[in-house]
Write a protein that holds these residues in place. Structure first.
Motif, PDB file in Angstrom:
ATOM      1  N   PRO A 161       5.356   2.080  11.086  1.00 19.59           N
ATOM      2  CA  PRO A 161       4.003   1.857  10.570  1.00 19.59           C
ATOM      3  C   PRO A 161       3.981   1.984   9.044  1.00 19.59           C
ATOM      4  O   PRO A 161       4.757   2.737   8.466  1.00 19.59           O
ATOM      5  CB  PRO A 161       3.185   2.976  11.208  1.00 19.59           C
ATOM      6  N   VAL A 162       3.093   1.258   8.402  1.00 21.38           N
ATOM      7  CA  VAL A 162       2.950   1.314   6.950  1.00 21.38           C
ATOM      8  C   VAL A 162       2.162   2.574   6.604  1.00 21.38           C
ATOM      9  O   VAL A 162       1.082   2.810   7.143  1.00 21.38           O
ATOM     10  CB  VAL A 162       2.229   0.052   6.413  1.00 21.38           C
ATOM     11  N   ASN A 215      -3.070   0.423  11.296  1.00 19.34           N
ATOM     12  CA  ASN A 215      -2.925  -0.852  11.995  1.00 19.34           C
ATOM     13  C   ASN A 215      -1.973  -1.837  11.328  1.00 19.34           C
ATOM     14  O   ASN A 215      -2.021  -3.024  11.638  1.00 19.34           O
ATOM     15  CB  ASN A 215      -4.281  -1.529  12.221  1.00 19.34           C
ATOM     16  N   LYS A 216      -1.113  -1.384  10.422  1.00 18.24           N
ATOM     17  CA  LYS A 216      -0.121  -2.269   9.824  1.00 18.24           C
ATOM     18  C   LYS A 216       1.280  -1.761  10.148  1.00 18.24           C
ATOM     19  O   LYS A 216       1.535  -0.563  10.110  1.00 18.24           O
ATOM     20  CB  LYS A 216      -0.297  -2.388   8.313  1.00 18.24           C
ATOM     21  N   GLU A 237      -3.473  -5.029  16.020  1.00 18.81           N
ATOM     22  CA  GLU A 237      -4.866  -4.940  16.473  1.00 18.81           C
ATOM     23  C   GLU A 237      -4.934  -4.884  17.986  1.00 18.81           C
ATOM     24  O   GLU A 237      -5.960  -5.143  18.578  1.00 18.81           O
ATOM     25  CB  GLU A 237      -5.659  -6.142  15.956  1.00 18.81           C
ATOM     26  N   ARG A 238      -3.833  -4.538  18.632  1.00 20.33           N
ATOM     27  CA  ARG A 238      -3.779  -4.540  20.096  1.00 20.33           C
ATOM     28  C   ARG A 238      -4.214  -3.214  20.712  1.00 20.33           C
ATOM     29  O   ARG A 238      -4.268  -3.093  21.915  1.00 20.33           O
ATOM     30  CB  ARG A 238      -2.363  -4.853  20.564  1.00 20.33           C
ATOM     31  N   ASP A 239      -4.474  -2.203  19.912  1.00 18.90           N
ATOM     32  CA  ASP A 239      -4.834  -0.880  20.462  1.00 18.90           C
ATOM     33  C   ASP A 239      -6.157  -0.920  21.183  1.00 18.90           C
ATOM     34  O   ASP A 239      -7.030  -1.659  20.926  1.00 18.90           O
ATOM     35  CB  ASP A 239      -4.892   0.168  19.354  1.00 18.90           C
ATOM     36  N   ASN A 244      11.383  -7.246   4.116  1.00 19.87           N
ATOM     37  CA  ASN A 244      10.359  -6.587   4.910  1.00 19.87           C
ATOM     38  C   ASN A 244       9.092  -7.411   4.852  1.00 19.87           C
ATOM     39  O   ASN A 244       8.707  -7.906   3.801  1.00 19.87           O
ATOM     40  CB  ASN A 244      10.062  -5.182   4.370  1.00 19.87           C
ATOM     41  N   LEU A 245       8.455  -7.553   5.990  1.00 18.65           N
ATOM     42  CA  LEU A 245       7.170  -8.232   6.105  1.00 18.65           C
ATOM     43  C   LEU A 245       6.184  -7.209   6.662  1.00 18.65           C
ATOM     44  O   LEU A 245       6.581  -6.136   7.069  1.00 18.65           O
ATOM     45  CB  LEU A 245       7.301  -9.418   7.083  1.00 18.65           C
ATOM     46  N   VAL A 246       4.914  -7.538   6.701  1.00 17.29           N
ATOM     47  CA  VAL A 246       3.926  -6.636   7.283  1.00 17.29           C
ATOM     48  C   VAL A 246       3.109  -7.399   8.310  1.00 17.29           C
ATOM     49  O   VAL A 246       2.634  -8.501   8.058  1.00 17.29           O
ATOM     50  CB  VAL A 246       2.982  -6.028   6.210  1.00 17.29           C
ATOM     51  N   GLY A 247       2.974  -6.809   9.494  1.00 18.42           N
ATOM     52  CA  GLY A 247       2.152  -7.379  10.561  1.00 18.42           C
ATOM     53  C   GLY A 247       0.978  -6.454  10.820  1.00 18.42           C
ATOM     54  O   GLY A 247       1.027  -5.264  10.515  1.00 18.42           O
TER      55      GLY A 247
END
Length: 104
Positions: free
Chosen positions: A59-60, A65-66, A102-104, A96-99
């Motif tokens: 996690p960021v 949520n990132k 939002e699935r929680d 590195n990318l960031v996604g």
């Protein structure tokens, strides 16, 4: 970034853009399982064809949520250049990318 890596990234994301489920996995990865494969599915055919894959990262920090996504080179890529790069450092993260999770 080598020309072979650029070609592999372009090919991977062009194919992903053709599939709604692939784009969902890349843009909205599940939070569980850092280190697990996001895209493409783990199998020898995909690993050889694309030569790269996207794994889930951690996690960021301070960004709810990132999740970091890590682009890595496959050791069994069809491309000799990619194979050689992977042999030098099999756990090398190309970028590195960031996604957004939002699935929680």
């Amino acid at each position: 970034m080598s020309n072979s890596v650029k070609k592999a990234v372009k090919s991977l994301f062009e194919d992903a853009a053709k599939s709604q489920s692939a784009m969902t996995r890349l843009l909205n990865p599940a939070a569980d399982g850092a280190g697990s494969r996001v895209y493409p599915a783990r199998n020898p055919k995909n690993d050889a064809k694309y030569g790269i894959h996207v794994d889930k990262g951690e996690p960021v920090h301070d960004e709810p949520n990132k999740i970091r996504l890590k682009l890595q080179i496959n050791s069994n890529a069809d491309s000799t250049t990619l194979r050689d790069l992977a042999k030098k450092n099999p756990h090398r993260v190309v970028t590195n990318l960031v996604g957004v999770n939002e699935r929680d």
